[in-house]
Design an enzyme around this catalytic site. Structure first.
Site, PDB file in Angstrom:
ATOM      1  N   SER A 142     -67.653  39.323 -56.015  1.00 29.48           N
ATOM      2  CA  SER A 142     -67.493  38.090 -55.270  1.00 29.48           C
ATOM      3  C   SER A 142     -66.006  37.782 -55.101  1.00 29.48           C
ATOM      4  O   SER A 142     -65.282  37.691 -56.088  1.00 29.48           O
ATOM      5  CB  SER A 142     -68.155  37.024 -56.124  1.00 29.48           C
ATOM      6  OG  SER A 142     -68.527  35.969 -55.379  1.00 29.48           O
ATOM      7  N   ARG A 152     -66.782  29.331 -64.632  1.00 26.01           N
ATOM      8  CA  ARG A 152     -65.989  30.520 -64.262  1.00 26.01           C
ATOM      9  C   ARG A 152     -64.567  30.485 -64.801  1.00 26.01           C
ATOM     10  O   ARG A 152     -63.664  31.100 -64.221  1.00 26.01           O
ATOM     11  CB  ARG A 152     -65.915  30.714 -62.733  1.00 26.01           C
ATOM     12  CG  ARG A 152     -67.232  30.720 -62.025  1.00 26.01           C
ATOM     13  CD  ARG A 152     -68.056  31.939 -62.346  1.00 26.01           C
ATOM     14  NE  ARG A 152     -69.351  31.824 -61.710  1.00 26.01           N
ATOM     15  CZ  ARG A 152     -70.452  31.429 -62.330  1.00 26.01           C
ATOM     16  NH1 ARG A 152     -70.436  31.150 -63.620  1.00 26.01           N
ATOM     17  NH2 ARG A 152     -71.587  31.365 -61.677  1.00 26.01           N
ATOM     18  N   GLU A 182     -61.659  34.520 -56.322  1.00 31.74           N
ATOM     19  CA  GLU A 182     -61.969  34.941 -57.704  1.00 31.74           C
ATOM     20  C   GLU A 182     -61.027  36.002 -58.272  1.00 31.74           C
ATOM     21  O   GLU A 182     -60.641  35.908 -59.428  1.00 31.74           O
ATOM     22  CB  GLU A 182     -63.401  35.496 -57.770  1.00 31.74           C
ATOM     23  CG  GLU A 182     -64.430  34.436 -57.932  1.00 31.74           C
ATOM     24  CD  GLU A 182     -65.677  34.939 -58.650  1.00 31.74           C
ATOM     25  OE1 GLU A 182     -66.660  34.229 -58.593  1.00 31.74           O
ATOM     26  OE2 GLU A 182     -65.666  36.025 -59.264  1.00 31.74           O
TER      27      GLU A 182
HETATM   28  P1  NAP Z   1     -77.129  31.658 -55.280  1.00 30.33           P
HETATM   29  O1  NAP Z   1     -78.116  32.090 -56.301  1.00 30.33           O
HETATM   30  O2  NAP Z   1     -77.435  31.716 -53.821  1.00 30.33           O
HETATM   31  O3  NAP Z   1     -76.546  30.223 -55.636  1.00 30.33           O
HETATM   32  C1  NAP Z   1     -75.575  29.583 -54.808  1.00 30.33           C
HETATM   33  C2  NAP Z   1     -75.101  28.304 -55.492  1.00 30.33           C
HETATM   34  O4  NAP Z   1     -76.206  27.449 -55.788  1.00 30.33           O
HETATM   35  C3  NAP Z   1     -74.397  28.562 -56.810  1.00 30.33           C
HETATM   36  O5  NAP Z   1     -73.359  27.613 -56.923  1.00 30.33           O
HETATM   37  C4  NAP Z   1     -75.473  28.325 -57.842  1.00 30.33           C
HETATM   38  O6  NAP Z   1     -74.953  27.806 -59.052  1.00 30.33           O
HETATM   39  C5  NAP Z   1     -76.319  27.237 -57.194  1.00 30.33           C
HETATM   40  N1  NAP Z   1     -77.733  27.361 -57.578  1.00 30.33           N
HETATM   41  C6  NAP Z   1     -78.667  28.192 -57.045  1.00 30.33           C
HETATM   42  N2  NAP Z   1     -79.873  27.990 -57.605  1.00 30.33           N
HETATM   43  C7  NAP Z   1     -79.683  27.034 -58.546  1.00 30.33           C
HETATM   44  C8  NAP Z   1     -80.554  26.384 -59.482  1.00 30.33           C
HETATM   45  N3  NAP Z   1     -81.860  26.679 -59.548  1.00 30.33           N
HETATM   46  N4  NAP Z   1     -80.029  25.445 -60.298  1.00 30.33           N
HETATM   47  C9  NAP Z   1     -78.719  25.151 -60.232  1.00 30.33           C
HETATM   48  N5  NAP Z   1     -77.857  25.712 -59.375  1.00 30.33           N
HETATM   49  C10 NAP Z   1     -78.335  26.640 -58.530  1.00 30.33           C
HETATM   50  O7  NAP Z   1     -75.784  32.461 -55.533  1.00 30.33           O
HETATM   51  P2  NAP Z   1     -75.325  33.933 -55.183  1.00 30.33           P
HETATM   52  O8  NAP Z   1     -74.009  33.743 -54.525  1.00 30.33           O
HETATM   53  O9  NAP Z   1     -76.395  34.770 -54.555  1.00 30.33           O
HETATM   54  O10 NAP Z   1     -75.061  34.518 -56.668  1.00 30.33           O
HETATM   55  C11 NAP Z   1     -76.148  34.739 -57.576  1.00 30.33           C
HETATM   56  C12 NAP Z   1     -75.711  34.301 -58.957  1.00 30.33           C
HETATM   57  O11 NAP Z   1     -74.616  35.099 -59.389  1.00 30.33           O
HETATM   58  C13 NAP Z   1     -75.240  32.848 -58.985  1.00 30.33           C
HETATM   59  O12 NAP Z   1     -75.671  32.237 -60.173  1.00 30.33           O
HETATM   60  C14 NAP Z   1     -73.737  32.994 -58.929  1.00 30.33           C
HETATM   61  O13 NAP Z   1     -73.047  31.894 -59.506  1.00 30.33           O
HETATM   62  C15 NAP Z   1     -73.549  34.258 -59.747  1.00 30.33           C
HETATM   63  N6  NAP Z   1     -72.258  34.900 -59.524  1.00 30.33           N
HETATM   64  C16 NAP Z   1     -71.320  34.786 -60.523  1.00 30.33           C
HETATM   65  C17 NAP Z   1     -70.065  35.332 -60.388  1.00 30.33           C
HETATM   66  C18 NAP Z   1     -69.056  35.184 -61.515  1.00 30.33           C
HETATM   67  O14 NAP Z   1     -69.441  34.753 -62.612  1.00 30.33           O
HETATM   68  N7  NAP Z   1     -67.825  35.488 -61.317  1.00 30.33           N
HETATM   69  C19 NAP Z   1     -69.749  36.024 -59.217  1.00 30.33           C
HETATM   70  C20 NAP Z   1     -70.731  36.148 -58.230  1.00 30.33           C
HETATM   71  C21 NAP Z   1     -71.981  35.553 -58.385  1.00 30.33           C
HETATM   72  P3  NAP Z   1     -74.305  28.727 -60.197  1.00 30.33           P
HETATM   73  O15 NAP Z   1     -73.088  29.336 -59.613  1.00 30.33           O
HETATM   74  O16 NAP Z   1     -74.025  27.722 -61.268  1.00 30.33           O
HETATM   75  O17 NAP Z   1     -75.319  29.721 -60.592  1.00 30.33           O
END
Ligand code: NAP
Length: 363
Positions: A238, A165, A345
């Protein structure tokens, strides 16, 4: 290039919050950028570069400076062969429309990054990632206007300092460059990334095509993250970042969770943590939930129940102070109860240092 006075910024943000910019200018190319920066220098004004306004909280007082809104457009194929396509997107293009364009052409890579609000330039600033894909994996180069040397430069991927990020654009060289376009290299051969639980559950063993993956990501995100164009009253996606902890920090967190919330909650936390290369990824949403902050509200601002990482402008007339107070409550609660420093963020514009001090963040 026109410079306008006293322009209300709320309509330029997906939060729909914020006071006026003293000066405001639309910039479509380097010549506009030069004129804008000349003006700011002459008037001794700070400059803020605005893209899609989807990751931004503007103070109620507004910003005493020049806001430069990037309005350049265009998508161009630079080269292609049987395996790959190299495509350039202007930073002012809407990100999700660009993703849709690539998916329709069967160009693989961006489909997991569907339905992320904002403009394309912001994707490189934050190295946006979702569902196992990160923009840094697909970016070849970024064209920028260097506000110091006043030149256009092409920065290679390796020069952008991409990490989780973040990039040089939101850390070490924040404010120095204006991003004009990004060159992506996408695959013409299927490259599915389906290992995230949400996607696995959607497809359970089926092999989806690119359109099906985009559709699934949109459905999942619609449930969790209110897409700003649809959540008319406003949000900035987020608001809080997920945490990445080293092993010793994670062990300390486990102790705190057990003491504060009991063994059952600790076991639940362990099912939600992902360990990768000695980094423990902790979903901040779960921590907010166990601290009882899922339905917290201050003034017109509220934590979004389906995905508590998001703060919403619930009433449509929430103030920046409401959002900031709510954010501070979350940050302080996680600090006091779990010993964690959660980061926020969005960009914060027009706030004083004193206003931000309890967020643990300086401007
Ligand atoms: P989520 O899918 O519930 O994941 C929560 C956390 O667990 C995150 O840190 C995610 O890593 C990690 N995770 C989940 N499954 C994984 C796997 N199979 N292998 C490795 N790590 C795993 O998250 P959420 O909050 O609902 O968001 C969905 C996705 O959107 C996530 O990937 C999140 O990072 C992304 N997102 C990105 C932004 C941004 O870029 N600014 C903002 C909001 C959400 P990662 O974060 O590395 O994926």
């Amino acid at each position: 290039m026109n410079i306008s006075n006293n322009i209300l910024l709320a309509p330029y943000t997906t939060f729909k919050i914020g006071g006026p910019a003293k000066f405001f200018s639309e910039v479509k190319d380097q010549f506009d950028a030069l004129s804008a920066y000349d003006f700011a220098r002459k008037e001794s004004l700070p400059v803020f570069v605005l893209g899609g306004g989807s990751n931004l909280l503007v103070s109620d007082k507004g910003f005493i400076g020049l806001v430069v809104k990037i309005v350049n457009r265009g998508i161009e194929v630079l080269s292609e062969n049987n395996d790959e396509v190299k495509v350039r997107v202007a930073s002012g293009e809407n990100w999700d429309e660009f993703v849709n364009f690539c998916v329709k052409n069967n160009w693989w890579g961006l489909e997991n990054l569907s339905h992320i609000p904002g403009s394309s330039g912001a994707i490189a600033v934050q190295n946006v990632g979702a569902y196992g894909q990160e923009s840094k994996n697909l970016i070849e180069s970024v064209t920028v206007f260097d506000t110091q040397t006043r030149q256009i430069l092409s920065l290679k991927n390796s020069e952008c300092g991409f990490s989780y990020r973040s990039s040089i654009f939101n850390t070490t060289l924040k404010g120095r460059y204006i991003i004009f376009d990004i060159v992506f290299v996408l695959s013409k051969q299927p490259k599915r990334i389906l290992n995230y639980r949400d996607l696995q559950e959607k497809f359970s063993g089926k092999i989806p095509d690119i359109e099906e993956i985009r559709k699934a990501v949109i459905e999942i995100r619609n449930k969790k993250f209110p897409f700003p164009t649809e959540a008319k009253k406003g949000n900035a996606g987020s608001f809080f970042k997920n945490l990445q902890l080293a092993e010793n920090e994670f062990l300390k967190l486990c102790e705190r969770v057990e003491t504060e919330f009991g063994l059952e909650t600790l076991q639940k936390l362990k099912t939600k943590v992902f360990a990768e290369e000695e980094v423990y990824k902790i979903p901040t949403a779960f921590l907010l939930e166990i601290c009882g902050m899922k339905s917290m509200e201050i003034g017109g601002a509220a934590i979004n129940q389906n995905q508590p990482l998001v703060i919403i402008n619930k009433t449509g007339d929430a103030t920046a102070s409401d959002v900031l107070e709510l954010a501070k409550t979350v940050v302080q609660t996680l600090r006091n109860r779990l010993g964690l420093n959660v980061q926020i963020e969005p960009e914060l514009l027009g706030f004083s240092k004193e206003e931000l001090i309890d967020l643990g963040r300086m401007i």
